[in-house]
Scaffold this active site. Structure first.
Site, PDB file in Angstrom:
ATOM      1  CE  LYS A 282      -0.532   2.616   6.490  1.00  0.00           C
ATOM      2  NZ  LYS A 282      -1.860   2.978   6.103  1.00  0.00           N
TER       3      LYS A 282
ATOM      4  NE  ARG B 122     -10.828  13.080   2.883  1.00  0.00           N
ATOM      5  CZ  ARG B 122     -10.528  11.786   2.978  1.00  0.00           C
ATOM      6  NH1 ARG B 122     -11.439  10.906   3.395  1.00  0.00           N
ATOM      7  NH2 ARG B 122      -9.332  11.356   2.641  1.00  0.00           N
TER       8      ARG B 122
ATOM      9  N   GLY C  76     -13.664   5.288  10.037  1.00  0.00           N
ATOM     10  CA  GLY C  76     -12.313   5.499  10.560  1.00  0.00           C
ATOM     11  C   GLY C  76     -12.047   6.992  10.547  1.00  0.00           C
ATOM     12  CG  ASN C  77      -8.766  10.490  10.321  1.00  0.00           C
ATOM     13  OD1 ASN C  77      -9.495  11.152  11.055  1.00  0.00           O
ATOM     14  ND2 ASN C  77      -7.707  10.992   9.731  1.00  0.00           N
TER      15      ASN C  77
ATOM     16  CD  GLU D  79      -8.933  -0.990   3.507  1.00  0.00           C
ATOM     17  OE1 GLU D  79      -8.452  -0.757   4.637  1.00  0.00           O
ATOM     18  OE2 GLU D  79      -9.266  -0.102   2.719  1.00  0.00           O
TER      19      GLU D  79
ATOM     20  N   GLY E  65     -11.549   2.027  12.516  1.00  0.00           N
ATOM     21  CA  GLY E  65     -11.208   2.482  13.876  1.00  0.00           C
ATOM     22  C   GLY E  65     -12.397   2.752  14.785  1.00  0.00           C
TER      23      GLY E  65
ATOM     24  CG  HIS F 299     -13.138   3.669   2.543  1.00  0.00           C
ATOM     25  ND1 HIS F 299     -13.927   4.557   3.223  1.00  0.00           N
ATOM     26  CD2 HIS F 299     -11.865   3.980   2.848  1.00  0.00           C
ATOM     27  CE1 HIS F 299     -13.163   5.406   3.904  1.00  0.00           C
ATOM     28  NE2 HIS F 299     -11.900   5.073   3.685  1.00  0.00           N
TER      29      HIS F 299
ATOM     30  NE  ARG G  33      -6.035   1.783  -0.503  1.00  0.00           N
ATOM     31  CZ  ARG G  33      -6.022   2.963   0.101  1.00  0.00           C
ATOM     32  NH1 ARG G  33      -4.929   3.386   0.698  1.00  0.00           N
ATOM     33  NH2 ARG G  33      -7.093   3.699   0.147  1.00  0.00           N
TER      34      ARG G  33
ATOM     35  CG  ASN H 266      -1.861   1.145   1.275  1.00  0.00           C
ATOM     36  OD1 ASN H 266      -1.769   2.056   0.446  1.00  0.00           O
ATOM     37  ND2 ASN H 266      -2.773   1.125   2.224  1.00  0.00           N
TER      38      ASN H 266
ATOM     39  N   GLY I  67     -15.750   2.308  13.997  1.00  0.00           N
ATOM     40  CA  GLY I  67     -16.754   1.245  13.856  1.00  0.00           C
ATOM     41  C   GLY I  67     -16.405  -0.011  14.636  1.00  0.00           C
TER      42      GLY I  67
HETATM   43  P1  AMP Z   1      -8.783   4.455  11.289  1.00  0.00           P
HETATM   44  O1  AMP Z   1      -8.709   5.522  10.239  1.00  0.00           O
HETATM   45  O2  AMP Z   1      -9.556   3.247  10.846  1.00  0.00           O
HETATM   46  O3  AMP Z   1      -7.444   4.119  11.868  1.00  0.00           O
HETATM   47  O4  AMP Z   1      -9.661   5.067  12.514  1.00  0.00           O
HETATM   48  C1  AMP Z   1      -9.250   6.182  13.261  1.00  0.00           C
HETATM   49  C2  AMP Z   1     -10.421   6.635  14.148  1.00  0.00           C
HETATM   50  O5  AMP Z   1     -10.829   5.534  14.972  1.00  0.00           O
HETATM   51  C3  AMP Z   1     -10.077   7.773  15.093  1.00  0.00           C
HETATM   52  O6  AMP Z   1     -11.197   8.668  15.185  1.00  0.00           O
HETATM   53  C4  AMP Z   1      -9.887   7.076  16.426  1.00  0.00           C
HETATM   54  O7  AMP Z   1     -10.238   7.880  17.503  1.00  0.00           O
HETATM   55  C5  AMP Z   1     -10.889   5.940  16.325  1.00  0.00           C
HETATM   56  N1  AMP Z   1     -10.531   4.822  17.245  1.00  0.00           N
HETATM   57  C6  AMP Z   1     -11.242   4.436  18.312  1.00  0.00           C
HETATM   58  N2  AMP Z   1     -10.684   3.400  18.937  1.00  0.00           N
HETATM   59  C7  AMP Z   1      -9.579   3.103  18.260  1.00  0.00           C
HETATM   60  C8  AMP Z   1      -8.544   2.138  18.439  1.00  0.00           C
HETATM   61  N3  AMP Z   1      -8.568   1.250  19.431  1.00  0.00           N
HETATM   62  N4  AMP Z   1      -7.547   2.118  17.536  1.00  0.00           N
HETATM   63  C9  AMP Z   1      -7.515   3.004  16.517  1.00  0.00           C
HETATM   64  N5  AMP Z   1      -8.461   3.950  16.302  1.00  0.00           N
HETATM   65  C10 AMP Z   1      -9.461   4.018  17.173  1.00  0.00           C
END
Ligand code: AMP
Length: 372
Positions: A14, A214, A183-184, A337, A304, A153, A64, A7, A306
């Site tokens: 990554k 965003r 996630g973010n 992914e 993250g 996604h 990816r 990726n 979800g």
């Molecule tokens: P991602 O982009 O999938 O890494 O998700 C990031 C988002 O998930 C951020 O808003 C984090 O605050 C939230 N989040 C909640 N719990 C976790 C966790 N255990 N590990 C990583 N992200 C988390």
């Protein structure tokens, strides 16, 4: 078969190494700060070299690729013509596709005998019907500039939808699933009998849900209005919408949902407001997608927020299916992914190229700027 999944982003690569079809993870890692000032990794070629020093006996590589536009409805084995088409998509994905290409070309140069596959974030959404992907703009913008909804996604939505069917022990072509990648970056997809029929992200990942930074859906007239009021140029406006908005912009505190929940608990009103808006928008989309599928058998949460934030999931689902005779199943499924890319790469090689060599770059591509 050992499959290396790459990726490749603008300043990071990554990787994960799997044994397929056993789906066993052998190694993973990340090379960061590529090309940045003071970094000892000058470019993607150097980054890939570092990765290849850590792994060996690679049979195939799965990449990816963020944008495949309308050229790629499925994953493909990479050859010169595929590389040229990915290059053409750089015009509509200038932040992502050049970095993805740099990874592909570096691999072709470093491991010329190894087969490579490209798995596109947009491919799963290519089944979205025309009435859902054409915007309410003059039609020429679609025919001239390829302006339409693409969605992103896709690999994650496809992976968790298939996992949901497996968990429910039902064929995916009998299920109406709504997948929420929170996630973010956040997006939500209506998966009707295995096919994406609508998704919240659009021409770019900016459309749809409120995200970490965003804005998601806004009145498009606001763009020119704010530019005039604040005397912003297009670049500054782009930054405002993509990096300064969403949870971060509303709360004025953070884009991190964990931080916002803590702040909201201790009485911070803007943190609570940001969470409320985030949840409201998701509930609205779930309602819309339930309507277009005439029902919903299963709601899936991933990424993250979800996967980890039960309190947010509970607020999203509270009373949402009250009027249903049979409430949909709510599942939390960790996205993967990279595994999906490894599976699709394995499948492609098994089906189309059990023997044969890798990518032999034509002369012009060997000197592609990002690979040097
Ligand atoms: P991602 O982009 O999938 O890494 O998700 C990031 C988002 O998930 C951020 O808003 C984090 O605050 C939230 N989040 C909640 N719990 C976790 C966790 N255990 N590990 C990583 N992200 C988390």
């Amino acid at each position: 078969m050992k499959i290396l999944v790459i990726n490749s982003g603008s300043s990071s690569i990554k990787y994960k190494l799997f044994v397929m079809p056993k789906e066993k993870l052998l190694a993973k890692g990340i090379i960061e700060h590529i090309g940045e000032k003071g970094s000892n990794v000058g470019n993607h070629y150097a980054g890939l070299k570092l990765i290849l020093n850590k792994v060996n006996s690679i049979d195939a590589i799965g990449h990816r690729v963020v944008h495949g536009a309308e050229s790629f409805k499925k994953p493909v084995l990479i050859n010169n013509s595929v590389i040229k088409k990915i290059k053409q998509c750089c015009a509509i994905a200038p932040l992502h596709n050049p970095a993805n290409l740099a990874g592909i070309i570096a691999c072709a140069r470093l491991l010329p005998g190894v087969k490579q596959a490209a798995v596109f974030d947009t491919a799963f959404h290519q089944s979205i019907p025309e009435y859902a992907y054409i915007y309410g703009l003059p039609y020429e913008f679609y025919s001239k500039f390829c302006i339409r909804k693409y969605g992103f996604h896709g690999t994650s939505h496809e992976y968790v939808a298939h996992e949901a069917a497996r968990i429910l022990k039902k064929p995916i072509n009998k299920l109406k699933i709504i997948t929420c990648h929170l996630g973010n970056g956040c997006s939500i997809t209506a998966v009707d009998r295995g096919k994406s029929i609508d998704t919240s992200m659009g021409f770019t990942p900016l459309e749809g849900l409120i995200m970490g930074t965003r804005c998601g859906d806004i009145d498009p007239a606001l763009v020119t209005y704010i530019m005039r009021k604040e005397k912003l140029d297009t670049h500054e406006m782009d930054i405002l919408l993509n990096k300064e908005s969403g949870l971060k912009g509303i709360s004025g505190i953070s884009n991190d949902m964990r931080v916002l929940e803590e702040k909201a608990k201790s009485g911070n009103k803007r943190a609570k407001l940001a969470i409320d808006i985030f949840i409201y928008r998701i509930r609205k989309y779930i309602g819309a997608y339930t309507a277009i599928m005439s029902g919903c058998d299963c709601l899936v949460f991933t990424a993250g927020i979800g996967e980890n934030q039960k309190s947010i999931r509970l607020k999203i689902t509270k009373n949402i299916f009250k009027h249903f005779k049979k409430a949909p199943k709510v599942l939390v499924i960790p996205t993967n992914e990279e595994l999906m890319i490894a599976k699709q790469t394995y499948q492609l090689i098994k089906e189309f190229s059990p023997a044969g060599g890798g990518v032999s770059l034509d002369k012009r591509l060997r000197s592609f700027p990002w690979s040097r």
